[in-house]
Design a protein around this motif. Sequence first.
Motif, PDB file in Angstrom:
ATOM      1  N   THR A 106       0.924  -1.299   0.003  1.00  0.00           N
ATOM      2  CA  THR A 106       0.124   0.062   0.145  1.00  0.00           C
ATOM      3  C   THR A 106       0.887   1.240  -0.056  1.00  0.00           C
ATOM      4  O   THR A 106       1.844   1.435   0.683  1.00  0.00           O
ATOM      5  CB  THR A 106      -0.821   0.042   1.048  1.00  0.00           C
ATOM      6  OG1 THR A 106      -1.569  -1.277   1.517  1.00  0.00           O
ATOM      7  CG2 THR A 106      -2.015   1.180   1.175  1.00  0.00           C
ATOM      8  N   ALA A 107       0.539   2.213  -0.841  1.00  0.00           N
ATOM      9  CA  ALA A 107       1.229   3.369  -0.491  1.00  0.00           C
ATOM     10  C   ALA A 107       0.619   4.350   0.213  1.00  0.00           C
ATOM     11  O   ALA A 107      -0.625   4.524   0.043  1.00  0.00           O
ATOM     12  CB  ALA A 107       1.128   4.091  -2.179  1.00  0.00           C
ATOM     13  N   VAL A 108       1.152   4.947   1.285  1.00  0.00           N
ATOM     14  CA  VAL A 108       0.477   5.446   2.191  1.00  0.00           C
ATOM     15  C   VAL A 108       1.065   6.898   2.528  1.00  0.00           C
ATOM     16  O   VAL A 108       2.382   7.004   2.540  1.00  0.00           O
ATOM     17  CB  VAL A 108       0.541   4.468   3.815  1.00  0.00           C
ATOM     18  CG1 VAL A 108      -0.285   5.186   4.583  1.00  0.00           C
ATOM     19  CG2 VAL A 108       0.538   3.232   3.532  1.00  0.00           C
ATOM     20  N   PRO A 109       0.294   8.097   2.600  1.00  0.00           N
ATOM     21  CA  PRO A 109       0.953   9.393   3.200  1.00  0.00           C
ATOM     22  C   PRO A 109       1.799   9.256   4.332  1.00  0.00           C
ATOM     23  O   PRO A 109       1.404   8.457   5.418  1.00  0.00           O
ATOM     24  CB  PRO A 109      -0.253  10.231   3.241  1.00  0.00           C
ATOM     25  CG  PRO A 109      -1.461   9.552   2.483  1.00  0.00           C
ATOM     26  CD  PRO A 109      -0.937   8.104   2.600  1.00  0.00           C
ATOM     27  N   ALA A 110       3.078   9.674   4.287  1.00  0.00           N
ATOM     28  CA  ALA A 110       4.012   9.268   5.365  1.00  0.00           C
ATOM     29  C   ALA A 110       3.275   9.866   6.788  1.00  0.00           C
ATOM     30  O   ALA A 110       3.554   9.101   7.631  1.00  0.00           O
ATOM     31  CB  ALA A 110       5.500  10.051   5.042  1.00  0.00           C
ATOM     32  N   GLU A 111       2.541  10.784   6.675  1.00  0.00           N
ATOM     33  CA  GLU A 111       1.968  11.215   7.835  1.00  0.00           C
ATOM     34  C   GLU A 111       1.201  10.241   8.648  1.00  0.00           C
ATOM     35  O   GLU A 111       0.731  10.282   9.808  1.00  0.00           O
ATOM     36  CB  GLU A 111       0.894  12.505   7.818  1.00  0.00           C
ATOM     37  CG  GLU A 111       0.124  12.671   7.001  1.00  0.00           C
ATOM     38  CD  GLU A 111      -0.768  14.041   6.656  1.00  0.00           C
ATOM     39  OE1 GLU A 111      -0.461  14.771   7.580  1.00  0.00           O
ATOM     40  OE2 GLU A 111      -1.341  14.200   5.678  1.00  0.00           O
ATOM     41  N   LYS A 112       0.645   9.350   7.801  1.00  0.00           N
ATOM     42  CA  LYS A 112      -0.092   8.303   8.580  1.00  0.00           C
ATOM     43  C   LYS A 112       0.731   7.014   8.997  1.00  0.00           C
ATOM     44  O   LYS A 112      -0.028   5.973   9.175  1.00  0.00           O
ATOM     45  CB  LYS A 112      -1.218   7.969   7.604  1.00  0.00           C
ATOM     46  CG  LYS A 112      -2.120   9.035   6.639  1.00  0.00           C
ATOM     47  CD  LYS A 112      -3.077   9.589   7.806  1.00  0.00           C
ATOM     48  CE  LYS A 112      -3.916  10.827   7.341  1.00  0.00           C
ATOM     49  NZ  LYS A 112      -4.717  11.612   8.238  1.00  0.00           N
ATOM     50  N   VAL A 113       1.834   7.110   9.066  1.00  0.00           N
ATOM     51  CA  VAL A 113       2.619   5.882   9.286  1.00  0.00           C
ATOM     52  C   VAL A 113       3.538   6.250  10.492  1.00  0.00           C
ATOM     53  O   VAL A 113       4.207   7.269  10.706  1.00  0.00           O
ATOM     54  CB  VAL A 113       3.720   5.720   8.096  1.00  0.00           C
ATOM     55  CG1 VAL A 113       4.596   4.362   8.240  1.00  0.00           C
ATOM     56  CG2 VAL A 113       2.727   5.800   6.895  1.00  0.00           C
ATOM     57  N   VAL A 114       3.808   5.330  11.420  1.00  0.00           N
ATOM     58  CA  VAL A 114       4.602   5.458  12.476  1.00  0.00           C
ATOM     59  C   VAL A 114       5.488   4.197  12.603  1.00  0.00           C
ATOM     60  O   VAL A 114       5.162   3.032  12.292  1.00  0.00           O
ATOM     61  CB  VAL A 114       4.084   5.803  13.917  1.00  0.00           C
ATOM     62  CG1 VAL A 114       3.518   7.236  13.889  1.00  0.00           C
ATOM     63  CG2 VAL A 114       3.155   4.653  14.222  1.00  0.00           C
ATOM     64  N   LYS A 115       6.527   4.571  13.290  1.00  0.00           N
ATOM     65  CA  LYS A 115       7.773   3.274  13.297  1.00  0.00           C
ATOM     66  C   LYS A 115       7.001   2.402  14.491  1.00  0.00           C
ATOM     67  O   LYS A 115       6.532   3.063  15.549  1.00  0.00           O
ATOM     68  CB  LYS A 115       9.165   3.783  13.527  1.00  0.00           C
ATOM     69  CG  LYS A 115       9.782   4.181  12.265  1.00  0.00           C
ATOM     70  CD  LYS A 115      11.271   4.637  12.550  1.00  0.00           C
ATOM     71  CE  LYS A 115      12.138   3.476  12.957  1.00  0.00           C
ATOM     72  NZ  LYS A 115      13.594   3.729  13.090  1.00  0.00           N
ATOM     73  N   VAL A 116       7.348   1.370  14.315  1.00  0.00           N
ATOM     74  CA  VAL A 116       7.029   0.315  15.465  1.00  0.00           C
ATOM     75  C   VAL A 116       8.291   0.206  16.503  1.00  0.00           C
ATOM     76  O   VAL A 116       9.298  -0.087  15.898  1.00  0.00           O
ATOM     77  CB  VAL A 116       6.902  -1.210  15.034  1.00  0.00           C
ATOM     78  CG1 VAL A 116       6.662  -2.077  16.124  1.00  0.00           C
ATOM     79  CG2 VAL A 116       5.548  -0.904  13.820  1.00  0.00           C
ATOM     80  N   ARG A 279      -0.935  15.234  12.686  1.00  0.00           N
ATOM     81  CA  ARG A 279       0.178  14.281  12.931  1.00  0.00           C
ATOM     82  C   ARG A 279       0.666  14.189  14.330  1.00  0.00           C
ATOM     83  O   ARG A 279       0.939  12.972  14.894  1.00  0.00           O
ATOM     84  CB  ARG A 279       1.323  14.691  12.101  1.00  0.00           C
ATOM     85  CG  ARG A 279       2.972  14.240  12.309  1.00  0.00           C
ATOM     86  CD  ARG A 279       2.697  12.504  11.494  1.00  0.00           C
ATOM     87  NE  ARG A 279       3.900  11.987  11.968  1.00  0.00           N
ATOM     88  CZ  ARG A 279       4.205  10.810  11.596  1.00  0.00           C
ATOM     89  NH1 ARG A 279       3.348   9.994  10.949  1.00  0.00           N
ATOM     90  NH2 ARG A 279       5.341  10.025  11.942  1.00  0.00           N
ATOM     91  N   HIS A 280       0.788  15.312  15.201  1.00  0.00           N
ATOM     92  CA  HIS A 280       1.426  15.332  16.531  1.00  0.00           C
ATOM     93  C   HIS A 280       0.406  14.206  17.347  1.00  0.00           C
ATOM     94  O   HIS A 280       0.836  13.762  18.345  1.00  0.00           O
ATOM     95  CB  HIS A 280       1.558  16.488  17.001  1.00  0.00           C
ATOM     96  CG  HIS A 280       0.290  17.544  17.303  1.00  0.00           C
ATOM     97  ND1 HIS A 280      -0.395  17.383  18.480  1.00  0.00           N
ATOM     98  CD2 HIS A 280      -0.437  18.144  16.679  1.00  0.00           C
ATOM     99  CE1 HIS A 280      -1.610  18.189  18.400  1.00  0.00           C
ATOM    100  NE2 HIS A 280      -1.605  18.805  17.074  1.00  0.00           N
ATOM    101  N   GLU A 281      -1.061  14.284  17.157  1.00  0.00           N
ATOM    102  CA  GLU A 281      -1.969  13.751  17.806  1.00  0.00           C
ATOM    103  C   GLU A 281      -1.812  12.043  17.602  1.00  0.00           C
ATOM    104  O   GLU A 281      -1.747  11.388  18.440  1.00  0.00           O
ATOM    105  CB  GLU A 281      -3.147  14.130  17.447  1.00  0.00           C
ATOM    106  CG  GLU A 281      -3.795  15.306  17.606  1.00  0.00           C
ATOM    107  CD  GLU A 281      -5.015  15.968  17.264  1.00  0.00           C
ATOM    108  OE1 GLU A 281      -5.668  16.687  17.809  1.00  0.00           O
ATOM    109  OE2 GLU A 281      -5.104  15.789  15.974  1.00  0.00           O
ATOM    110  N   PHE A 282      -1.568  11.621  16.168  1.00  0.00           N
ATOM    111  CA  PHE A 282      -1.537  10.219  15.859  1.00  0.00           C
ATOM    112  C   PHE A 282      -0.103   9.681  16.451  1.00  0.00           C
ATOM    113  O   PHE A 282      -0.151   8.882  16.893  1.00  0.00           O
ATOM    114  CB  PHE A 282      -1.454  10.381  14.292  1.00  0.00           C
ATOM    115  CG  PHE A 282      -1.097   8.860  13.825  1.00  0.00           C
ATOM    116  CD1 PHE A 282      -1.615   7.814  14.195  1.00  0.00           C
ATOM    117  CD2 PHE A 282      -0.277   8.709  12.643  1.00  0.00           C
ATOM    118  CE1 PHE A 282      -1.477   6.424  13.614  1.00  0.00           C
ATOM    119  CE2 PHE A 282       0.013   7.529  12.052  1.00  0.00           C
ATOM    120  CZ  PHE A 282      -0.768   6.224  12.741  1.00  0.00           C
ATOM    121  N   GLU A 283       0.944  10.632  16.458  1.00  0.00           N
ATOM    122  CA  GLU A 283       2.185  10.208  16.779  1.00  0.00           C
ATOM    123  C   GLU A 283       2.222  10.059  18.361  1.00  0.00           C
ATOM    124  O   GLU A 283       2.708   8.931  18.909  1.00  0.00           O
ATOM    125  CB  GLU A 283       3.297  11.198  16.805  1.00  0.00           C
ATOM    126  CG  GLU A 283       4.179  10.802  15.455  1.00  0.00           C
ATOM    127  CD  GLU A 283       5.279  12.057  15.199  1.00  0.00           C
ATOM    128  OE1 GLU A 283       5.283  12.952  15.960  1.00  0.00           O
ATOM    129  OE2 GLU A 283       5.839  11.746  14.285  1.00  0.00           O
TER     130      GLU A 283
END
Length: 333
Positions: A106-116, A279-283
Motif C-alpha cells: 500500500t502507498a500511504v501518506p507518510a503522516e499516517k505511518v509510524v515506526k514500531v 500528525r502530532h496527535e497520531f504520533e
Amino acid sequence: MASVPQTMKGVIIEKTGGTEVLQHKTDLPVPQPKDGEVLVKNDFVGVNFIDTYFRSGLYPAPSFPYVLGREAEGTIVKTGGAGDLYGLKEGDKVVWMNTGAYGEYTAVPAEKVVKVPDSLPPKVGAASLLQGLTALTLIREAHHVQKGDWVLVHAAAGGTGQWLCKLLKSVGANTIATASTPEKLELATKAGASHVINYSHEDVKAKVLELTGGKGVIAVFDGVGKSTFDLSLSCLARKGSMLSFGNASGAVEPFAISRLSAKNVRLMRPTLFNFIAERHEFESYTKELFDMIIKDNLEPSIHEVYPLSEVGRAQNDLEGRKTTGKLLLDPTK
Ligand code: NDP
C-alpha cells in the motif's frame, strides 16, 4: 532490500453488498508512492468492523474499484520523492492507518505511518493500532475516565471492547462489561472488567443500578449501536456521558435530544480519525499506546490470522458475532 514486483495480491470491491462482492485478485498493480508517500509491504492487515460498513454501503466508498482495509503492519520498501517523510526510510518496520490495506503493498501518506518500537513482537502493532487507539482516545477525550469511575462497556470481548477493558483497568476504573456468551464474558474479565453481564438474557439496567448503588455509570462506551442505545441511556448516572461509537447491530435511529435532559446527559458520536487527524496527535497517542503495551505487558488477543483469500470468511465471522479480539489477514496468502 528485496525488489518490488509489478503486481500483487489484493482484494477489491466493484460494488457494495454481502461478502460475495469481495474479489481476491493476484494481479493488481503494485501502487507507486507519490511525493510524501511511502510504499509499505504489509505483513499483517487488520480487519475492522468499518471494513464491513464500506463493503455493505452503510458508509459510501469514494469510487470503484475500491480497496478496503484501514490499517496494517509492515516494512517500508520505497519512498516517494519530495515531501515530508517524518524521518521514515526504507527498511523501517511500521504501522499505518489510512485506506487500501487489503493488499500486499500500500502507498500511504507518510503522516499516517509510524515506526514500531523494536521490542514489539510481530503482529502486535497490527493487532492493537486502530482498536487500541480507539479505546485510548475514547477514555481520554470522549470521556476522560478517572480512577474509581464506574463505566459500562458493551461487546466487551470484541476487538475494541477488550482494549477498552484493558486500558480502563490500567487507569483504575470499575468496568461493567456486557457480551452475549459466557465464554465472551470470561474474556472480558480476563481483559480487566470488574463485573460482567450477559446482555442476551440478563437485566442489564437492574444489574448496573445494583452495582452502582442506584446511581448508574458515569460513561457508557457503546459500539453496538441500534440494539443497545436506549439501554445505554437508561444505565447512565446524572451528568453521565453517552459515547455511541459504532453500529455493529445497525445505525442508531434518529431521536429527540430532549431525552438527554432527564439526567443532563452528554451525547457524543466520536470517530477515531477525528481525534488523531493531526500528525502530532497520531504520533503521541500511538507512542502512548505502545508504551502502555510494553510497560503493562498488554497482549492483544488475536482471534485468527486469515489468509487474504479468505477475507469473506473473516468478515462473515465478525458480522456473525463468532469472533473475539482482533482478526488479522496475511496478505501473501
Ligand atoms: P468487535 O470485535 O467488537 O465485533 C463486534 C461485536 O459486536 C460482536 O462480536 C458482538 O459481540 C457485538 N454485537 C452486538 N450485536 C451485534 C450484531 N447485531 N451484529 C454483529 N455484532 C454484534 O468489532 P470491532 O472491535 O471492530 O468494532 C466494534 C464497534 O466499534 C463497531 O461498531 C465499530 O464500528 C466500532 N468502532 C468505531 C470506531 C470509531 O472510530 N468510532 C473505531 C473502531 C471501532 P457480542 O456477541 O458479545 O454481542
